[in-house]
Design an enzyme around this catalytic site. Structure first.
Site, PDB file in Angstrom:
ATOM      1  N   LYS A  52       7.204  15.710  60.170  1.00  0.00           N
ATOM      2  CA  LYS A  52       7.562  16.364  61.438  1.00  0.00           C
ATOM      3  C   LYS A  52       6.339  16.486  62.349  1.00  0.00           C
ATOM      4  O   LYS A  52       6.397  16.191  63.540  1.00  0.00           O
ATOM      5  CB  LYS A  52       8.165  17.755  61.170  1.00  0.00           C
ATOM      6  CG  LYS A  52       9.546  17.704  60.520  1.00  0.00           C
ATOM      7  CD  LYS A  52      10.041  19.075  60.054  1.00  0.00           C
ATOM      8  CE  LYS A  52      11.374  18.952  59.337  1.00  0.00           C
ATOM      9  NZ  LYS A  52      11.894  20.221  58.810  1.00  0.00           N
ATOM     10  N   GLN A  96       9.846  26.159  57.084  1.00  0.00           N
ATOM     11  CA  GLN A  96      10.454  25.178  56.179  1.00  0.00           C
ATOM     12  C   GLN A  96      11.116  25.876  54.989  1.00  0.00           C
ATOM     13  O   GLN A  96      10.533  26.765  54.365  1.00  0.00           O
ATOM     14  CB  GLN A  96       9.381  24.179  55.702  1.00  0.00           C
ATOM     15  CG  GLN A  96       9.919  22.994  54.938  1.00  0.00           C
ATOM     16  CD  GLN A  96      10.780  22.032  55.789  1.00  0.00           C
ATOM     17  OE1 GLN A  96      10.721  22.025  57.010  1.00  0.00           O
ATOM     18  NE2 GLN A  96      11.583  21.225  55.141  1.00  0.00           N
ATOM     19  N   ASP A 119      15.204  24.986  65.016  1.00  0.00           N
ATOM     20  CA  ASP A 119      16.018  24.549  63.874  1.00  0.00           C
ATOM     21  C   ASP A 119      17.468  24.990  64.042  1.00  0.00           C
ATOM     22  O   ASP A 119      18.343  24.523  63.311  1.00  0.00           O
ATOM     23  CB  ASP A 119      15.484  25.202  62.581  1.00  0.00           C
ATOM     24  CG  ASP A 119      14.754  24.202  61.681  1.00  0.00           C
ATOM     25  OD1 ASP A 119      15.036  22.996  61.778  1.00  0.00           O
ATOM     26  OD2 ASP A 119      13.917  24.658  60.880  1.00  0.00           O
TER      27      ASP A 119
HETATM   28  N1  GUN Z   1      14.671  22.271  54.518  1.00  0.00           N
HETATM   29  C1  GUN Z   1      15.492  21.196  54.446  1.00  0.00           C
HETATM   30  N2  GUN Z   1      15.899  20.833  55.675  1.00  0.00           N
HETATM   31  C2  GUN Z   1      15.331  21.687  56.549  1.00  0.00           C
HETATM   32  C3  GUN Z   1      15.378  21.814  57.962  1.00  0.00           C
HETATM   33  O1  GUN Z   1      16.044  21.061  58.689  1.00  0.00           O
HETATM   34  N3  GUN Z   1      14.623  22.838  58.478  1.00  0.00           N
HETATM   35  C4  GUN Z   1      13.912  23.693  57.702  1.00  0.00           C
HETATM   36  N4  GUN Z   1      13.238  24.673  58.309  1.00  0.00           N
HETATM   37  N5  GUN Z   1      13.859  23.598  56.379  1.00  0.00           N
HETATM   38  C5  GUN Z   1      14.565  22.604  55.817  1.00  0.00           C
END
Ligand code: GUN
Length: 293
Positions: A52, A96, A119
């Site tokens: 990311k 995350q 998110d």
């Molecule tokens: N863990 C797995 N997918 C995601 C996501 O799209 N965002 C976040 N913050 N954690 C994740």
């Protein structure tokens, strides 16, 4: 059968985002800035977050990674969230998941300012999304919508079966596919681990979205001829023939399912790459105050 090529689409979308960011820069505007909080080093989270951050740099956005050890207290984590909320230079914040057991993820998600919640996990964004109001939409479902749109796949009146009811993918996906919009206007069935006759229900799907996190769970006998199959899964399975000792598998048994479909996503190279694009698109929206004026 047409492959829904996440690699191709994500490269196009990244180019579009880079153009947007360059335009913002040229006009002297605020460069979008994404902040990620990562706790610990377990699982695949570190690799996901690194990807990311790297993608942000590639399109000219700013990114900051804030790391904590596994034993960080909930109070310290919440304080870090508050710091980002209060920092006007930081536009978007993701924490995350998963978090260590001693931290309540709902409490952390709710601490993120809704206008920085790129998110789309905050209850306010989920509620606004469900009502069809401007909102940050969770990145994976948004990436899937983008994929359906860019391949011009018809959805109106179709039966969409979503397998898996996670807060991150299955639940928002089911809400988005039924809304009165394109892509949408589907008749949606949301299935989960307690669903009886799952195979039978899947066989009635015009659009099958597999997001349950079980490698190769969806087999050819569960798929109708001509269906559109979207595979959200991405799991490591042991594979002695690979140099690394493992292979990446989706929730769909690709080799036997693909010949029955009209469109299908590969794993890797499908939905996963779209997710990062959605996150960056949301961060650009956050910097431009497009969702919350
Ligand atoms: N863990 C797995 N997918 C995601 C996501 O799209 N965002 C976040 N913050 N954690 C994740």
């Amino acid at each position: 059968m047409i492959l829904l090529d996440g690699k191709l689409l994500s490269a196009q979308i990244k180019q579009e985002i880079a153009t947007d960011v360059a335009e913002i820069k040229a006009q002297g505007g605020k460069i979008p800035h994404l902040v990620a909080i990562l706790v610990g080093t377990a699982g695949r989270s570190e690799a996901y977050v690194a990807s990311k951050m790297k993608s942000c740099e590639e399109v000219g956005m700013h990114s900051t990674l804030i790391r904590f050890d596994d034993d960080v207290t909930e109070a310290d984590l919440l304080a870090a969230v508050e710091d980002v909320n209060a920092n006007p230079d930081m536009d978007g914040l993701i924490v995350q998941l998963p978090l260590p057991k001693h931290i309540n993820p709902d409490k952390v998600m709710e601490a993120i300012a809704p206008e920085k919640d790129v998110d789309g996990f905050h209850p306010i964004n989920i509620g606004r999304m469900a009502k069809g109001l401007p909102a940050y939409v969770s990145a994976t479902p948004q990436g899937i919508l983008e994929m359906l749109k860019r391949y011009d796949i018809s959805t109106t009146g179709k039966h969409c079966v979503v397998v898996g009811r996670s807060q991150i993918v299955g639940l928002p996906m089911s809400i988005l596919m039924q809304r009165n919009d394109y892509p949408g206007n589907c008749t949606v069935t949301l299935t989960h681990s307690k669903t009886t006759n799952l195979a039978e229900i899947c066989r009635t799907a015009d659009i099958l979205i597999a997001a349950l996190g079980r490698p190769e769970f969806i087999t050819a006998d569960m798929v109708k001829d001509g269906a559109v199959v979207i595979d959200v899964g991405l799991e490591r399975v042991v594979d002695a023939t690979k140099k690394s000792g493992f292979a990446l598998k989706g929730d769909v048994k690709f080799d036997e399912v693909a010949p029955k479909t009209t469109y299908i996503t590969p794993v890797p190279g499908g939905v996963g790459l779209m997710t990062i694009c959605s996150l960056m698109q949301n961060t650009v929206k956050a910097a431009r105050r497009e969702v919350y004026k």
